[in-house]
Scaffold this motif. Structure first.
Motif, mmCIF file in Angstrom:
data_model
loop_
_atom_site.group_PDB
_atom_site.id
_atom_site.type_symbol
_atom_site.label_atom_id
_atom_site.label_comp_id
_atom_site.label_asym_id
_atom_site.label_seq_id
_atom_site.Cartn_x
_atom_site.Cartn_y
_atom_site.Cartn_z
ATOM 1 N N PHE A 157 0.824 -1.202 0.000
ATOM 2 C CA PHE A 157 0.000 0.000 0.000
ATOM 3 C C PHE A 157 0.864 1.260 0.000
ATOM 4 C CE2 PHE A 157 -2.531 3.282 2.271
ATOM 5 C CZ PHE A 157 -3.515 3.451 1.302
ATOM 6 N N LEU A 158 1.973 1.230 0.714
ATOM 7 C CA LEU A 158 2.851 2.397 0.771
ATOM 8 C C LEU A 158 3.447 2.739 -0.590
ATOM 9 C CD1 LEU A 158 4.683 1.731 4.142
ATOM 10 C CD2 LEU A 158 2.945 3.470 3.683
ATOM 11 N N LYS A 159 3.495 1.771 -1.487
ATOM 12 C CA LYS A 159 4.005 2.051 -2.828
ATOM 13 C C LYS A 159 3.098 3.013 -3.582
ATOM 14 C CE LYS A 159 6.633 -2.207 -3.578
ATOM 15 N NZ LYS A 159 6.754 -3.447 -4.391
ATOM 16 N N ILE A 160 1.810 2.994 -3.268
ATOM 17 C CA ILE A 160 0.887 3.902 -3.952
ATOM 18 C C ILE A 160 0.433 5.047 -3.064
ATOM 19 C CG2 ILE A 160 0.067 2.116 -5.534
ATOM 20 C CD1 ILE A 160 -2.451 1.901 -3.847
ATOM 21 N N SER A 161 0.618 4.912 -1.747
ATOM 22 C CA SER A 161 0.234 5.974 -0.818
ATOM 23 C C SER A 161 1.321 6.124 0.241
ATOM 24 C CB SER A 161 -1.116 5.650 -0.163
ATOM 25 O OG SER A 161 -1.543 6.728 0.669
ATOM 26 N N PRO A 162 2.403 6.819 -0.079
ATOM 27 C CA PRO A 162 3.554 6.880 0.823
ATOM 28 C C PRO A 162 3.288 7.595 2.135
ATOM 29 C CG PRO A 162 3.852 8.350 -1.062
ATOM 30 C CD PRO A 162 2.658 7.493 -1.361
ATOM 31 N N ASN A 163 2.192 8.314 2.229
ATOM 32 C CA ASN A 163 1.828 8.979 3.490
ATOM 33 C C ASN A 163 1.010 8.071 4.396
ATOM 34 O OD1 ASN A 163 1.893 11.300 5.182
ATOM 35 N ND2 ASN A 163 -0.179 11.846 4.553
ATOM 36 N N ASN A 164 0.919 6.785 4.055
ATOM 37 C CA ASN A 164 0.139 5.780 4.786
ATOM 38 C C ASN A 164 -1.257 6.262 5.184
ATOM 39 O OD1 ASN A 164 2.464 6.708 6.979
ATOM 40 N ND2 ASN A 164 0.457 6.579 7.962
ATOM 41 N N ARG A 165 -1.906 6.854 4.207
ATOM 42 C CA ARG A 165 -3.291 7.276 4.403
ATOM 43 C C ARG A 165 -4.115 6.818 3.202
ATOM 44 N NH1 ARG A 165 -1.407 8.174 8.657
ATOM 45 N NH2 ARG A 165 -1.568 10.035 9.972
ATOM 46 N N MET A 166 -5.373 6.490 3.469
ATOM 47 C CA MET A 166 -6.295 6.234 2.386
ATOM 48 C C MET A 166 -7.230 7.432 2.300
ATOM 49 S SD MET A 166 -9.080 5.803 4.410
ATOM 50 C CE MET A 166 -10.141 5.758 3.003
ATOM 51 N N PRO A 167 -7.902 7.622 1.143
ATOM 52 C CA PRO A 167 -7.958 6.762 -0.031
ATOM 53 C C PRO A 167 -6.748 6.944 -0.952
ATOM 54 C CG PRO A 167 -9.263 8.704 -0.417
ATOM 55 C CD PRO A 167 -8.777 8.805 1.003
ATOM 56 N N ALA A 168 -6.637 5.998 -1.858
ATOM 57 C CA ALA A 168 -5.699 6.078 -2.970
ATOM 58 C C ALA A 168 -6.351 5.336 -4.125
ATOM 59 C CB ALA A 168 -4.359 5.452 -2.611
ATOM 60 N N ILE A 169 -5.909 5.620 -5.327
ATOM 61 C CA ILE A 169 -6.446 4.906 -6.490
ATOM 62 C C ILE A 169 -5.305 4.445 -7.383
ATOM 63 C CG2 ILE A 169 -8.629 6.188 -6.518
ATOM 64 C CD1 ILE A 169 -7.506 7.654 -9.052
ATOM 65 N N VAL A 170 -5.605 3.434 -8.172
ATOM 66 C CA VAL A 170 -4.768 3.049 -9.310
ATOM 67 C C VAL A 170 -5.674 3.045 -10.533
ATOM 68 C CG1 VAL A 170 -3.388 1.243 -10.376
ATOM 69 C CG2 VAL A 170 -3.156 1.689 -7.922
ATOM 70 N N ASP A 171 -5.313 3.843 -11.507
ATOM 71 C CA ASP A 171 -6.043 3.886 -12.776
ATOM 72 C C ASP A 171 -5.343 2.918 -13.730
ATOM 73 O OD1 ASP A 171 -7.335 4.406 -15.120
ATOM 74 O OD2 ASP A 171 -6.916 6.562 -15.145
ATOM 75 N N THR A 172 -5.975 1.791 -13.977
ATOM 76 C CA THR A 172 -5.343 0.763 -14.814
ATOM 77 C C THR A 172 -5.410 1.093 -16.303
ATOM 78 O OG1 THR A 172 -7.366 -0.564 -14.961
ATOM 79 C CG2 THR A 172 -5.880 -1.011 -13.103
ATOM 80 N N LYS A 173 -6.235 2.075 -16.678
ATOM 81 C CA LYS A 173 -6.340 2.489 -18.076
ATOM 82 C C LYS A 173 -6.291 4.012 -18.161
ATOM 83 C CE LYS A 173 -8.949 -1.541 -19.677
ATOM 84 N NZ LYS A 173 -10.179 -2.027 -20.364
ATOM 85 N N PRO A 174 -5.109 4.579 -17.892
ATOM 86 C CA PRO A 174 -5.005 6.042 -17.939
ATOM 87 C C PRO A 174 -5.191 6.578 -19.348
ATOM 88 C CG PRO A 174 -2.844 5.043 -17.719
ATOM 89 C CD PRO A 174 -3.837 3.927 -17.567
ATOM 90 N N ALA A 175 -5.475 7.875 -19.415
ATOM 91 C CA ALA A 175 -5.812 8.500 -20.696
ATOM 92 C C ALA A 175 -4.657 8.462 -21.689
ATOM 93 C CB ALA A 175 -6.244 9.947 -20.463
ATOM 94 N N ASP A 176 -3.409 8.393 -21.195
ATOM 95 C CA ASP A 176 -2.276 8.392 -22.126
ATOM 96 C C ASP A 176 -1.948 7.010 -22.671
ATOM 97 O OD1 ASP A 176 -1.082 7.127 -19.982
ATOM 98 O OD2 ASP A 176 0.409 8.698 -19.606
ATOM 99 N N GLY A 177 -2.708 5.992 -22.233
ATOM 100 C CA GLY A 177 -2.504 4.646 -22.729
ATOM 101 C C GLY A 177 -1.278 3.950 -22.190
ATOM 102 N N GLY A 178 -0.621 4.566 -21.212
ATOM 103 C CA GLY A 178 0.598 3.990 -20.677
ATOM 104 C C GLY A 178 0.352 3.082 -19.481
#
Length: 228
Positions: free
Chosen positions: A43-64
């Motif tokens: 979880f810290l890999k996506i939210s280094p402040n150890n707080r929720m919420p956080a999201i992962v966009d698996t299909k970002p607009a840039d296609g990356g």
């Protein structure tokens, strides 16, 4: 697809309010903050402040590659830009929404959070702290009430991410020592948002989350959240 790392707190509710309004596909990844799951390395890999919420966009607009975003205000802005909804495109309208979004994340949330802590969760009652944060809560309610005079929503006639950011922090108004009748414009706004179908759905999600605890009595949860 949006992966939402979530727990049913005011900041968590902000994001489900948006996602239920826009219809963007998403899945809930519960983060039990009472069990300390916010400190797990993954979880810290996506939210280094150890707080929720956080999201992962698996299909970002840039296609990356997938994009992760933490901090509730940043998430709301990211999702609004992704969907082109709930954030005006014109310069002045956008500036108004962003400034009220920052008002919430920089003032309303932190001050009301301290109100909750000293009124309900602190191991000892400190009258000065309680009085200080109740007074500040009342001041901020007054700022919002004045802003809403003659307006349906914070930025004007349209519902935006500024409203989604503020509303969940007003929901527990009784625990904050407030009466909505003292703030008639805020009360009207609050009821308008409460009665939206997407709001009902967002709060229904909270009822499906297992493992919620009472921070007033759960010592493990208090240790994780308050450093005890």
């Amino acid at each position: 697809m949006i992966e939402l790392y979530y727990w049913p707190t005011p900041n968590g509710h902000k994001i489900t309010l948006f996602l239920e309004e826009c219809g963007l596909p998403y899945t809930i990844r519960p983060v039990n903050i009472g069990k300390g799951e916010q400190f797990e390395p993954a979880f810290l890999k996506i939210s280094p402040n150890n707080r929720m919420p956080a999201i992962v966009d698996t299909k970002p607009a840039d296609g990356g590659e997938p994009v992760s975003v933490f901090e509730s205000g940043a998430i709301l802005q990211y999702l609004a830009e992704k969907t082109e909804r709930f954030l005006p495109k014109d310069l002045r309208g956008r500036a108004t929404v962003i400034e009220w979004l920052f008002w919430q994340v920089g003032g309303l949330g932190p001050m009301l959070g301290q109100n909750h802590h000293f009124n309900r969760y602190a191991p000892e009652k400190i009258p000065y702290a309680i009085d200080r944060y109740v007074r500040e809560t009342r001041r901020l309610y007054g700022v919002l009430d004045k802003r809403l005079e003659g307006r349906n929503f914070i930025a004007g006639s349209e519902y935006t991410i500024a409203d989604m950011a503020a509303y969940p922090w007003i929901v527990p108004y009784e625990n904050q020592g407030m009466r909505l009748d003292d703030f008639p414009h805020l009360k009207r706004w609050f009821e308008r948002i409460r009665d939206r179908e997407a709001t009902r759905r967002a709060y229904a999600i909270a009822d499906t989350i297992e493992g919620k605890t009472d921070l007033r009595t759960d010592e493990e949860a208090r240790r994780h959240l308050f450093g005890r």
